[in-house]
Each structure stands twice: as structure tokens, then as C-alpha cells.
Design a protein around this motif. Structure first.
Motif, PDB file in Angstrom:
ATOM      1  N   SER A  28     -18.169  25.338  22.180  1.00 33.47           N
ATOM      2  CA  SER A  28     -16.746  25.578  22.791  1.00 33.47           C
ATOM      3  C   SER A  28     -15.963  24.155  23.317  1.00 33.47           C
ATOM      4  O   SER A  28     -14.858  23.965  23.440  1.00 33.47           O
ATOM      5  CB  SER A  28     -17.098  26.503  23.815  1.00 33.47           C
ATOM      6  OG  SER A  28     -17.879  25.784  24.905  1.00 33.47           O
ATOM      7  N   VAL A  81     -14.129  22.582  20.639  1.00 35.67           N
ATOM      8  CA  VAL A  81     -12.973  23.338  20.277  1.00 35.67           C
ATOM      9  C   VAL A  81     -11.783  22.937  21.543  1.00 35.67           C
ATOM     10  O   VAL A  81     -10.580  22.818  20.985  1.00 35.67           O
ATOM     11  CB  VAL A  81     -12.976  25.058  20.270  1.00 35.67           C
ATOM     12  CG1 VAL A  81     -11.924  25.830  20.141  1.00 35.67           C
ATOM     13  CG2 VAL A  81     -13.984  25.399  19.348  1.00 35.67           C
ATOM     14  N   ALA A 108     -10.450  26.985  17.096  1.00 35.14           N
ATOM     15  CA  ALA A 108     -11.644  27.492  16.616  1.00 35.14           C
ATOM     16  C   ALA A 108     -11.714  27.769  15.283  1.00 35.14           C
ATOM     17  O   ALA A 108     -12.650  27.293  14.351  1.00 35.14           O
ATOM     18  CB  ALA A 108     -11.738  28.875  17.506  1.00 35.14           C
ATOM     19  N   TYR A 165     -15.674  27.629  14.515  1.00 32.60           N
ATOM     20  CA  TYR A 165     -16.451  28.053  15.824  1.00 32.60           C
ATOM     21  C   TYR A 165     -16.614  29.302  15.977  1.00 32.60           C
ATOM     22  O   TYR A 165     -15.610  30.168  15.951  1.00 32.60           O
ATOM     23  CB  TYR A 165     -15.528  27.390  17.175  1.00 32.60           C
ATOM     24  CG  TYR A 165     -16.132  27.917  18.329  1.00 32.60           C
ATOM     25  CD1 TYR A 165     -17.288  27.312  18.899  1.00 32.60           C
ATOM     26  CD2 TYR A 165     -15.700  29.075  18.953  1.00 32.60           C
ATOM     27  CE1 TYR A 165     -17.843  27.856  20.091  1.00 32.60           C
ATOM     28  CE2 TYR A 165     -16.031  29.270  20.184  1.00 32.60           C
ATOM     29  CZ  TYR A 165     -17.137  28.816  20.500  1.00 32.60           C
ATOM     30  OH  TYR A 165     -17.616  29.376  21.740  1.00 32.60           O
TER      31      TYR A 165
END
Lengths: 342, 342
Positions: free
Chosen positions: B7, B10, B43, B48
Motif C-alpha cells: 500500500s 501505491v 493501484a 496492487y
DNA sequence: ATGAAAGCGCTAACAA
DNA sequence: TTGTTAGCGCTTTCAT
């Protein structure tokens, strides 16, 4: 109620560091006998057990294998799942089940979900696999093995029975039995099992100079197989095949019912029937189905072995395509040629 | 190869904080449309997907349901597992399978392993459960529901068919059919299904002033059921029951084979046979078995509903014992009494 | 609505 | 052999 017990609590009770506790529960770690005992005692008293998920996060190994299954109607799969799950449990892994059915989106979505769980490996049982998906797994570093499906994709391991050879065996048996109007009822056309079984069957027919007399598709489904059998056999006697090979037992059982109960034909008197799989009902006296056996135990063994190899030593593990030969199980649903024995 | 995307990566690409990314992927969080779009774009570009395990660690919810199964020979279970897994997937959960067989230790060990995975709930399908184990789960705050087994344990939810009522239905049908030498072949004596089905069956017999003519045990296993059938029916004709109820279809199918193929008896001419479950083969023309249906769909629905309730609102959820009534499916394996219709 | 910071429970360097 | 320390990737206060 007993709250969650952490390694820290155990450590405090045992009078050691938290990492000492971790070491005691890590197979290959170096701990003195004394510490180990203290820790084990404290752990037992507190009812401590390591949190697999936390371990997975840091170690990168979840000890979870994702299993993708399309449907369980065909009894070959429940059996296989049971064996597979058992074998993996013996290796310290557990199976997380993902059903690739309509209700839950397509295979692609399912694969994404699987990867979310950080699984250590994936087994797909009878699921069509695009090279795209396969590559994504490879990219994620997650080994995958195809169970009961092979695919023309470079570098992807699969374990199947030798479907081509099995198809040949069925044809040779029918040919030896003197049949000359031989039909075939296929499974879902997208399946490699269907393709390979038919290819072997047709090749053996061709070798004998015999042409296929009739062909229908049953899609591996009961109702469609019944319909296919009706189309093939509910015709004038001189248009009727005297033998039929079906791409799996599930369909063969359904076809036998149609032959005997709907059409009043005798098996194998009027028609010889051969299936593929050797699922338990094939051996039931009411059917006594001649069939090509899939050796589930061996297939599972190979699957697990390949998976473990890819997980443990990714560098040296090389993709392979395993095809396991299975015997023709001669029972009573097909005329037994002279010289062949049950 | 595409490495693991976090994360944080991202966040950097989207020019926001890591927690913003988290929020975008957390259903009920407050994010502006603009941020959400930026994050989703980044993402997607990076491929992701949130790590379920990391999420589980901090949130305490793994979205994994542990399923304990004893064996899959009885075809009722594969069917049920498929439905169960599907239903849970629709709720965002996945099933982690644990086999409680010999090779992998006893139920107790298995339960420990399950708890190690921090599952959010447990379903045990046809597994004997000690109150000890049940309490441990309760202590760990993990809801459990017993599928197809009930247990005399306070505060534990179970979902079964109404086995007692089902047993009664079988008896009443046989009685109405004019049978008076009625036998029973039971399943594994430790199972509540076996006990309840037999209890209902015997109660109805007693109400009619009829005594059980013969009783054997088949342990829910094919071979033992065959042996039991032979013991019961391979006797002088005047010692032979004229009807038999078996504790499940799996055994009833085996018994029909013994009756017809080993002993040359006619079903239902010489002997009426009734089973329990209504598994797919019961409907196959070669058996056409009269049986008490277990409504798998409803059972699964109730199981999932109870589980979700216990997970989502543990305070207000109260344990219950659900028994689902199932109809007698009248087919051809038992004499049909006047006035009853298929 | 957003960012900074504090962990969830554990393993794995690294020192000591 | 042991303890200390730093994260694994994420959610969740708490400020702002």
C-alpha cells in the motif's frame, strides 16, 4: 473467557525473552534444553499456540495451498480433494477452497482472491487456465500445478492420467470385442481430458481401419449425457451403434440408464459401454461398468511432490507434465473379447 | 518478475499517505472521490491488492472459516461442501478444510490447528464434538456450528435435518404398505443422525404396536453395510424381513445390491428398502430408491446464517438447534401403499 | 477528509 | 545460546 495468549505473555511467565519463545516453536532454531522446557511449561499453562497468520506475515510462508475447483458433481473430485487435503496436511499445509462457479465470478477473479491470501501454492482441479493467469502466478512467485488438466503453456506443471493412452485402451478393447459400429460421447470440449481421451480413442480406431460410427457431446453433465445417449441410440436398430465410449464414468452411468431403462436395450448384449475414471459407483453391481481407471492416489502424490519441490527449491524445480498410466478395468458392461480376462 | 506491491508504494505513486490507500480499500471509510480515484488508478497500474493476512492481523478478522470433515465417501458431504463454500464466498469468506481422519490425528488436534489460523468461525460436518473442545472454541471467541450433527451440549448451535421425524416417516410408509417384518440397519452408533433416525423409526413402529423384526449395524460404510445386509437377509425365507430401513442412502444402495445380485431377491417384490439423504444416485433408475430427503440447500443456508449472526453480533446471537424437515421421496424401492402417490 | 504514528504477533538479523 | 531491535503490510486512533 480465555483471551488471546501471545508469545510475550509466555515469555514473561517463563522469565525469558519473547524471541526465546519464538525459537522454541520454530523447528530448526537453537535453544537450550532448559529454556525450551521452561517455555513449554509456561505455554502449556497459558494455553499458548503460535499465531499462524503473524508467522506467515513475517516469514512469507502461509502454509496455505489454494485449491480451485469448478464443480464436485463428478465423484472423482471429492475423492481427489480428500486425498489431496490429507497429503498436504501431512506436509504441514492446509487447503483453502475456492469454487470457480458462476456465482462467484470467473476464474480470473478467483485467482486474484487466492493471491490475496498469500498462499504458498495453488492447485487447480479441472479448471481452464489462461496463460495470462498462469503468468500472473508465476510473477507473484506462487507455484501452481494443474490437476487433471494439462495446458499448452510453457513452464506450467500438470498432473493427469495418460488420457491419450486411456482412450486407446478403450478403443482396442471394443475393437477386439468385434464391434464395428462404435460411438463416442464426449465431455466439455474445452477440457484437455476430453480432447486427449477422444484423440487416443480415434487414433486406435484409425489404426484398425475403422471409422467412428457416431459422435455426440454430453459436456460431462448428467442431463446432457442422457440427451446425447438418446440422440445416438433412439434410432432404427440398423442405425444404432453396437458400442459406445464415454469421456467419463459420470456420463457412462447416465447412458447405461438410458440404454436399459428408457430404450429397453441390453448392456452389453445390444450395446457395449465403456467409461473413464473408475469412480466408486462404476464398481456397483447394478452398473458393473468397464472403465479406464484414473489412479487418484498416484496423481495426488505427484501433485503434492511437484508442489513441494516448487515451494522448497524454486531454483532447481523444473516444470513438467506428468501423465499417469491407468489400467482398463474390465467389468461387465462391455463384451469381453476372447483371451481377455476380467 | 512483479514483486509484491504494498500500500505504501501505491500511496507514493498516487501522492497520498499510506493510510489513505488503506481507507480506499476499506468499505466503510471516509475518502473523497478524488483521492479514491487517484489511488485506484495507481493501484491498478501497479497491480496492487491488499494483503488479507496483514489485514487479518490488525483487524482480528481473517475471513476464513474452518471446515472440519471426517470423510467424503458419503456423497451428501461433497454436495454440502460445495454449497457451503459457495454461500460463504458470497459473504466474503473462504473455507479452510481440515480432515479429521486417522492420519492427521484426532479431532482435538485438528481443532487446535484450526484455531492457529485465527479463523473467524468453524463448521464441523459430521464430526463428534466433545463439550471440552466446544468450550475451548467458545473461550477463544470463535463461533462454531455443527452441520448434520447435534450434540447435547449447552449453548452450541447445530443444523440438522429433522432426523427423528424422518425416521417416523420411513416407518409409517412401511407400515402403511402392510409390512410386518421390518428390519433396521443403523449407522455409526456414535452419530446423532443414527440415534435420532432410529429413535423416530422405532417410535412410529411402537405407536403401531409393531416390534422391530431385525437390527444390524452398517456403520455408514459400504462394506459393513453389505455384511449387515447379508446377515439380515441370507436366512430362511420365513426368517427374512419383508422391509428394511437403512440409516443413509449410501448403505441402502449397497443393501439393494446385496438383495438383488447376491441373494436374487426382488426389490420391492420380496423386500422394500428405504434410505435417508436423497443423494444423487438414489434417483438413478438402476436404484430408484425411496428415501427421506435432506434439504442440503436449506441446511447450508441456516448454517451460514447462524454463523454470520454469531460473527457479526456475538452479544445478541443465541445458540439454537435447527432441525429441518425433509419429505419422504417416494420412488420404486419400497411398496407404495394404497392412496400414497409418488 | 487526510496524514502521522502506534501497533497487531511474530521471525530474523545482529550483538552480546 | 540468548536478548535486543527492526520490521512484515496493514488498520486505526488521533490530530490537523
Amino acid at each position: 473467557m480465555a483471551e488471546k495468549v501471545t508469545s510475550l505473555q509466555v515469555a514473561q511467565r517463563a522469565g525469558v525473552s519473547q524471541s526465546a519463545v519464538s525459537r522454541v516453536f520454530t523447528p530448526g532454531a537453537s535453544v537450550s534444553k532448559k529454556t525450551a522446557e521452561k517455555v513449554k511449561l509456561a505455554a502449556a499453562e497459558l494455553g499458548y499456540r503460535p499465531n499462524v497468520l503473524a508467522r506467515a506475515m513475517v516469514s512469507g510462508k502461509s502454509r496455505i495451498i489454494g485449491l480451485v475447483v469448478a464443480y464436485l458433481e463428478n465423484q472423482f473430485y471429492p475423492t481427489a480433494i480428500e486425498k489431496l487435503s490429507n497429503a498436504l496436511q501431512d506436509h504441514g499445509y492446509h487447503v483453502l477452497v475456492f469454487l470457480a462457479s458462476q456465482t462467484s465470478g470467473n476464474v480470473e477473479d478467483v485467482m486474484d482472491e487466492i493471491l490475496d491470501y498469500q498462499v504458498d501454492g495453488i492447485v487447480t482441479a479441472s479448471v481452464a487456465m489462461s496463460s495470462d493467469i498462469a503468468q500472473r502466478c508465476q510473477a507473484a512467485g506462487v507455484p501452481m500445478v494443474l490437476f487433471n488438466r494439462s495446458q499448452d503453456i510453457e513452464g506450467i506443471t500438470s498432473v493427469t492420467s495418460d488420457n491419450y493412452a486411456g482412450g486407446r485402451k478403450a478403443a482396442e478393447f471394443l475393437l477386439a470385442g468385434g464391434h464395428n459400429r462404435i460411438g463416442y460421447i464426449g465431455g466439455w470440449e474445452g477440457a484437455s481430458t476430453q480432447r486427449d481421451r477422444e484423440a487416443g480413442f480415434l487414433a486406435a480406431l484409425k489404426d484398425a481401419g475403422t471409422a467412428l460410427f457416431a459422435r455426440e457431446t454430453g459436456d460431462f453433465q448428467t442431463e446432457k449425457a442422457r440427451a446425447a445417449a438418446l440422440r445416438m441410440f433412439d434410432v432404427a436398430p440398423d442405425q444404432r451403434p453396437d458400442a459406445v465410449f464415454l469421456a467419463n464414468d459420470h456420463m457412462a452411468l447416465a447412458a447405461m440408464d438410458v440404454l436399459r431403462f428408457d430404450l429397453g436395450l441390453s448392456v452389453p448384449g445390444d450395446v457395449s459401454v465403456i467409461g473413464y475414471d473408475d469412480v466408486p459407483p462404476a464398481a456397483w453391481p447394478a452398473y458393473d461398468l468397464t472403465t479406464v481407471r484414473q489412479r487418484a492416489n498416484l496423481m495426488v502424490e505427484e501433485t503434492v511432490a511437484a508442489l513441494m519441490e516448487h515451494i522448497d527449491t524454486p531454483e532447481t524445480a523444473n516444470p513438467r507434465r506428468v501423465a499417469i498410466d491407468g489400467p482398463l478395468i474390465i467389468r461387465g458392461s462391455a463384451r469381453v473379447p476372447e483371451g481377455w480376462t476380467k
